[in-house]
Design an enzyme around this catalytic site. Structure first.
Site, PDB file in Angstrom:
ATOM      1  N   CYS A   2       1.108  -0.825   0.111  1.00 20.92           N
ATOM      2  CA  CYS A   2       0.030   0.076  -0.589  1.00 20.92           C
ATOM      3  C   CYS A   2       0.635   0.910  -0.075  1.00 20.92           C
ATOM      4  O   CYS A   2       1.971   0.679   0.207  1.00 20.92           O
ATOM      5  CB  CYS A   2      -1.329  -0.033   1.329  1.00 20.92           C
ATOM      6  N   ARG A  27       1.769   1.161  -5.605  1.00 21.04           N
ATOM      7  CA  ARG A  27       2.084   0.420  -4.592  1.00 21.04           C
ATOM      8  C   ARG A  27      -0.009  -0.286  -4.341  1.00 21.04           C
ATOM      9  O   ARG A  27       0.423  -1.319  -3.799  1.00 21.04           O
ATOM     10  CB  ARG A  27       2.276   1.411  -3.833  1.00 21.04           C
ATOM     11  N   TRP A  74      -4.091  -1.941  -0.721  1.00 20.46           N
ATOM     12  CA  TRP A  74      -3.894  -3.425  -2.093  1.00 20.46           C
ATOM     13  C   TRP A  74      -4.291  -4.534  -1.087  1.00 20.46           C
ATOM     14  O   TRP A  74      -3.411  -4.364   0.188  1.00 20.46           O
ATOM     15  CB  TRP A  74      -1.794  -3.302  -3.123  1.00 20.46           C
ATOM     16  N   ASN A 100       1.350   0.565   6.139  1.00 20.55           N
ATOM     17  CA  ASN A 100       1.061  -0.843   5.464  1.00 20.55           C
ATOM     18  C   ASN A 100       1.784  -1.491   5.670  1.00 20.55           C
ATOM     19  O   ASN A 100       2.456  -1.899   6.281  1.00 20.55           O
ATOM     20  CB  ASN A 100       2.301   0.082   4.210  1.00 20.55           C
ATOM     21  N   GLY A 101       1.823  -3.061   5.136  1.00 22.52           N
ATOM     22  CA  GLY A 101       2.605  -4.030   5.636  1.00 22.52           C
ATOM     23  C   GLY A 101       1.265  -4.942   6.443  1.00 22.52           C
ATOM     24  O   GLY A 101       0.157  -5.060   6.275  1.00 22.52           O
ATOM     25  N   GLU A 476      10.571 -14.588 -18.922  1.00 21.21           N
ATOM     26  CA  GLU A 476       9.976 -13.123 -18.900  1.00 21.21           C
ATOM     27  C   GLU A 476       9.269 -12.049 -19.397  1.00 21.21           C
ATOM     28  O   GLU A 476       8.248 -11.631 -19.212  1.00 21.21           O
ATOM     29  CB  GLU A 476      11.534 -12.343 -18.907  1.00 21.21           C
ATOM     30  N   LYS A 480       5.707 -10.484 -19.143  1.00 21.80           N
ATOM     31  CA  LYS A 480       5.447  -9.305 -19.333  1.00 21.80           C
ATOM     32  C   LYS A 480       3.973  -9.504 -19.942  1.00 21.80           C
ATOM     33  O   LYS A 480       3.240  -8.850 -19.465  1.00 21.80           O
ATOM     34  CB  LYS A 480       5.864  -8.729 -20.526  1.00 21.80           C
ATOM     35  N   GLU A 483       1.350 -11.028 -17.361  1.00 24.76           N
ATOM     36  CA  GLU A 483       0.312  -9.715 -16.059  1.00 24.76           C
ATOM     37  C   GLU A 483      -0.183  -9.074 -16.885  1.00 24.76           C
ATOM     38  O   GLU A 483      -1.392  -7.532 -15.858  1.00 24.76           O
ATOM     39  CB  GLU A 483       2.205  -9.550 -15.004  1.00 24.76           C
ATOM     40  N   HIS A 499       9.157 -33.554 -23.892  1.00 22.64           N
ATOM     41  CA  HIS A 499       9.005 -33.848 -22.599  1.00 22.64           C
ATOM     42  C   HIS A 499       7.477 -33.868 -22.235  1.00 22.64           C
ATOM     43  O   HIS A 499       7.234 -33.913 -21.105  1.00 22.64           O
ATOM     44  CB  HIS A 499       9.613 -33.840 -21.254  1.00 22.64           C
ATOM     45  N   LYS A 598       2.856  -2.750  -6.723  1.00 22.63           N
ATOM     46  CA  LYS A 598       4.376  -2.441  -7.935  1.00 22.63           C
ATOM     47  C   LYS A 598       5.421  -3.612  -7.074  1.00 22.63           C
ATOM     48  O   LYS A 598       6.454  -3.817  -7.242  1.00 22.63           O
ATOM     49  CB  LYS A 598       4.689  -1.214  -7.920  1.00 22.63           C
TER      50      LYS A 598
HETATM   51  O1  M6R Z   1      10.754  -4.846  -6.296  1.00 28.75           O
HETATM   52  P1  M6R Z   1      11.621  -5.950  -6.853  1.00 28.75           P
HETATM   53  O2  M6R Z   1      12.343  -6.308  -8.181  1.00 28.75           O
HETATM   54  O3  M6R Z   1      11.815  -7.002  -5.742  1.00 28.75           O
HETATM   55  O4  M6R Z   1      10.262  -7.191  -7.580  1.00 28.75           O
HETATM   56  C1  M6R Z   1      10.088  -7.712  -8.113  1.00 28.75           C
HETATM   57  C2  M6R Z   1       8.921  -8.868  -9.077  1.00 28.75           C
HETATM   58  O5  M6R Z   1       8.229  -8.255  -7.404  1.00 28.75           O
HETATM   59  C3  M6R Z   1       8.665  -7.863  -9.847  1.00 28.75           C
HETATM   60  O6  M6R Z   1       9.711  -7.696 -10.627  1.00 28.75           O
HETATM   61  C4  M6R Z   1       7.206  -8.495 -10.672  1.00 28.75           C
HETATM   62  O7  M6R Z   1       7.687  -9.838 -10.899  1.00 28.75           O
HETATM   63  C5  M6R Z   1       7.389  -6.988 -11.271  1.00 28.75           C
HETATM   64  N1  M6R Z   1       5.839  -7.321 -11.514  1.00 28.75           N
HETATM   65  C6  M6R Z   1       7.466  -8.372 -12.900  1.00 28.75           C
HETATM   66  O8  M6R Z   1       6.795  -7.154 -13.814  1.00 28.75           O
END
Ligand code: M6R
Length: 603
Positions: A2, A27, A74, A100-101, A476, A480, A483, A499, A598
C-alpha cells in the site's frame, strides 16, 4: 503493497496529499482514502476505486486543513470495500491511522480490544492499530507513549501514520520492515512509502529505520527508538531524482515511457563506479558459493546472469527465487547471496537476505529505489540508477540489472582467468553498444510489433520458447504478456517441450520463439529443431530473431546484430513492446494490471 503519505504544513494540505496519493498509486490501487484534521476534528473520506475516481466520488476537495494523512490500498486483510479502505479510526473518531504491511498478531490484539469494549467496523488488521492507540491513550493520556506501546505490541511488517485530534500540529509515524521516508520541505514536512510520493515538493529526505517512530511537525521531525524512546540522530540526504523523471513525460503510459528509457538506464548501469563492480566480484571470488536471488522479473534477471557467470567466469552461481531460498539453500559464512530488486522492498527477497545474514553469509544487493530497506540491510549495495520505475511491469530496471550483472561476471572472469582477453573485450564492447542497439529497436520496431499484435491479438494461448541464455528471456517475455493482458502465457525451454508441453500446441496457440543469432550455430540449430516441431503441430509461429534471410515464421521481428551472448536483451525489449501493444489492443491498463502491486511487501 500500500502507499502511505502524510503532510503537515502551513498551507491547505488536501491538494498536495492528493498528488502524493497519485504518485503512490502504483503501490496499490483497489481503494484509497484521506484524513484531514481541522478545528479539532478529523474528517475521513475513503472508498474503493482509483485515486482520481475516489477523489471525485468522495469530494476530497471539500477537505481543508494543514495536517493530513492518506493511503492507497492493495488489499491483504479484508476485501477491497469502503469499510476496509484506510484511514481507519478509533471508536471516538479522534484518532485516524493509515498502514502498509501486515500486523501479524492482529487477531489476538483485536480479541483483546473487543473484550475491552472496542467496536470494529472493518475486517482489516490496520483497524487494530487505531483502537490500540485509543486504548493506550485513554490509559496514559500521552499520545507519543501510546504510539510506542502500540509498536511494542504489534508484530509483523508494517509502516503507519497516525493523526490525533488532540495534536493538531504533529502526526506520528513508525516502521518495522516496511518503508517510510520523511521529506523535509520549506513550508511543510512529508512522509511517504516512497520518495516519489513527495518528490515534487522536496528532495530532502530522512530515512526511518526499523523499530523507530517519528513525530513530524511543520517545523521539523524527531526520530526515536520504539523500544527505548531515545532520540535518534538522522542525517538529511538530498536525492538526485527530480519530479519530472517520476512523471510520464508525454508518454501515454509509464510502461511505454520506461521501455523507452532503457538506453539511458543501460548507460547509467555502465557508468556505475568500476570499484563497486570489482568489490562484488571480489566477494564472489572469495566465497565458496554465490546464490543469485530475486522474484518474478528479478528472478529471471538472476537466471540469465547464472548463464553469464558460468559462461564468462566459469562460476556456478545458482539463481533461486527468493521465496523458496530459505527452503532450499543452506548458507554459511563462506556463502555470498546477491539479491536483485527494483524496489528494494520485496518481502520475499528481504526475508531471504535476513535468513542469509542470520547464517553468517555475506549479502549484496543490486537495487534501483533510493533509500529502500534493502539498501540499508545488506553488506554491500550497488545502486542501478535507472530512475524511478512506476509501471507495475518491470522493464528498464531489468535490462539495467542484467547490464550490472554482466559487468560483474566479466570482472569475475578476469579474477579467474576464465576467458581469453580478446573474448572478454568482445563482450565488453558488445555491452557498450547495447544502448545503441536497444535505441534502434525502439526507433524502428514498434510500428511493426504493433501490427503483429493486431494480427495475433485473438490468440488465447501463448508459449515463449528459448534455449540457453534465451530461456530466461522467454520466461520474462511470457511474464510480461500474462501480467498485463491476463492471457495464459508460458515460457519454456525449447528442449523441454517434447517432454510433455508440446501436446498443448495446435492452431490455436501462438508460439513466440527467441532465436539465437545464426553465429551461435549449435544453439541456433537446436532452437530451429524446436521451431520445426511446433510448426508441424500447427502453432502460429512468431520469431524474434537476427537473420534477415529466415523465412520459417508466420510473423517475425528481425533485430540488429548484437554480441551473441547479449542477444536476449533486445529480445526482452521486443517482448515488452509486444506485451504493451497487446494490452492496448485488449484495452487493459498497462500501468496497473488487475490484482498486482508494484512492490510486493507482504509474504
Ligand atoms: O521490486 P522487485 O524488483 O524486488 O520486484 C520483484 C517482482 O515483484 C517484480 O519484478 C514483478 O515480477 C514485476 N511485476 C514484473 O513485471
Amino acid at each position: 503493497m500500500c502507499g502511505i503519505s502524510g503532510i503537515v504544513g502551513s498551507a491547505d494540505v488536501t491538494k498536495r496529499l492528493y498528488s502524493c496519493m497519485l504518485n503512490l498509486e502504483y503501490r496499490g490501487y483497489d481503494s484509497c482514502g484521506m484524513a484531514v484534521l481541522a478545528d479539532g476534528q478529523i474528517d475521513v473520506r475513503k472508498n474503493i476505486g482509483r485515486v482520481a475516481e475516489v477523489f471525485e466520488k468522495e469530494r476530497f476537495a471539500e477537505l481543508s486543513g494543514t495536517i493530513g494523512i492518506a493511503h492507497s490500498r492493495w488489499a491483504t486483510h479484508g476485501n477491497p470495500t469502503k469499510a476496509n479502505s484506510h484511514p481507519h479510526t478509533s471508536c471516538d473518531g479522534r484518532i485516524a491511522v493509515v498502514h502498509n504491511g501486515i500486523i501479524g498478531n492482529y487477531q489476538p490484539l483485536k480479541d483483546e480490544l473487543i473484550a475491552a469494549g472496542h467496536k470494529f467496523t472493518s475486517e482489516t488488521d490496520t483497524e487494530v492499530l487505531a483502537h490500540l492507540l485509543e486504548h493506550n491513550y485513554k490509559a496514559c493520556g500521552n499520545f507519543e507513549r501510546s504510539v510506542r506501546e502500540a509498536m511494542e505490541r504489534m508484530e509483523g511488517t508494517y509502516a503507519f501514520a497516525a493523526l490525533s485530534a488532540d495534536h493538531p500540529d504533529t502526526f506520528f509515524c513508525g516502521r518495522n520492515r516496511s518503508p517510510l521516508i520523511i521529506g523535509i520541505g520549506k513550508d511543510a514536512n512529508f512522509i511517504g512509502s516512497d520518495i516519489v510520493a513527495f518528490i515534487e515538493y522536496t528532495k530532502k529526505v530522512a530515512y526511518l529505520n526499523d523499530n523507530e517512530y517519528a513525530i513530524v511537525s511543520k517545523d521539523g521531525f524527531e526520530i526515536k527508538n520504539a523500544s527505548t524512546g531515545k532520540p535518534q540522530a538522522r542525517a538529511i540526504d538530498t536525492v538526485a531524482w527530480d519530479a519530472e523523471q517520476a512523471k510520464k513525460g508525454g508518454y501515454p503510459h509509464f510502461l511505454l515511457k520506461e521501455i523507452y528509457e532503457q538506453p539511458n538506464a543501460l548507460r547509467e548501469a555502465l557508468e556505475i563506479d568500476e570499484k563497486k563492480i570489482e568489490a562484488v566480484a571480489d566477494i564472489m571470488n572469495e566465497a565458496d558459493r554465490t546464490y543469485l536471488i530475486g522474484c518474478g522479473t528479478t528472478f529471471y534477471a538472476a537466471l540469465l546472469a547464472q548463464y553469464y557467470f558460468k559462461e564468462f567466469a566459469g562460476v556456478y552461481a545458482p539463481a533461486v527465487s527468493s521465496d523458496e531460498f530459505p527452503n532450499l539453500c543452506g548458507v554459511d559464512e563462506r556463502t555470498a547471496v546477491l539479491a536483485i530488486s527494483q524496489s528494494g522492498e520485496t518481502f520475499d527477497t528481504l526475508e531471504a537476505l535476513r535468513y542469509a545474514k542470520r547464517h553468517g553469509a555475506k549479502t549484496i544487493a543490486i537495487v534501483n529505489a533510493l533509500g529502500s530497506s534493502m539498501t540499508r540491510e545488506v553488506d554491500f549495495v550497488i545502486m542501478q540508477g535507472a530512475g524511478p520505475e512506476k509501471s507495475v511491469l518491470s522493464t528498464k530496471a531489468m535490462t539495467s540489472q542484467i547490464t550490472v550483472l554482466t559487468r560483474i561476471a566479466l570482472e569475475l572472469s578476469k579474477r579467474r582467468g576464465a576467458l581469453p582477453k580478446t573474448e572478454l573485450n568482445e563482450i565488453s564492447d558488445g555491452l557498450l553498444e547495447l544502448g545503441t542497439i536497444v535505441r534502434s529497436v525502439l526507433d524502428e520496431q514498434p510500428g511493426f510489433i504493433r501490427r503483429i499484435a493486431n494480427r495475433v491479438g485473438h490468440f488465447n494461448k501463448w508459449l515463449y520458447i528459448g534455449r540457453s541464455y534465451h530461456l530466461p528471456a522467454a520466461l520474462e517475455a511470457a511474464l510480461k504478456l500474462k501480467e498485463v493482458t491476463y492471457i495464459p502465457a508460458e515460457g519454456m525451454a525449447g528442449g523441454f517441450m517434447k517432454h510433455g508441453p508440446i501436446s498443448l500446441v495446435d492452431e490455436e496457440m501462438a508460439v513466440v520463439v527467441l532465436m539465437p543469432p545464426p553465429e551461435n550455430e549449435a544453439l541456433h540449430r537446436s532452437t530451429f529443431n524446436s521451431v520445426s516441431e511446433m510448426r508441424s503441430r500447427g502453432g502460429k509461429m512468431i520469431g524474434i530473431h537476427f537473420d534477415p534471410w529466415e523465412s520459417v515464421f508466420d510473423e517475425q521481428i528481425v533485430l540488429p546484430k548484437v554480441h551473441k551472448a547479449l542477444a536476449p536483451i533486445p529480445q526482452l525489449v521486443v517482448g515488452q513492446l509486444l506485451a504493451y501493444f497487446m494490452a492496448i489492443l485488449l484495452k487493459r491498463d498497462p500501468d496497473n494490471p488487475r490484482g498486482l502491486a508494484k512492490s510486493v511487501t507482504v509474504e
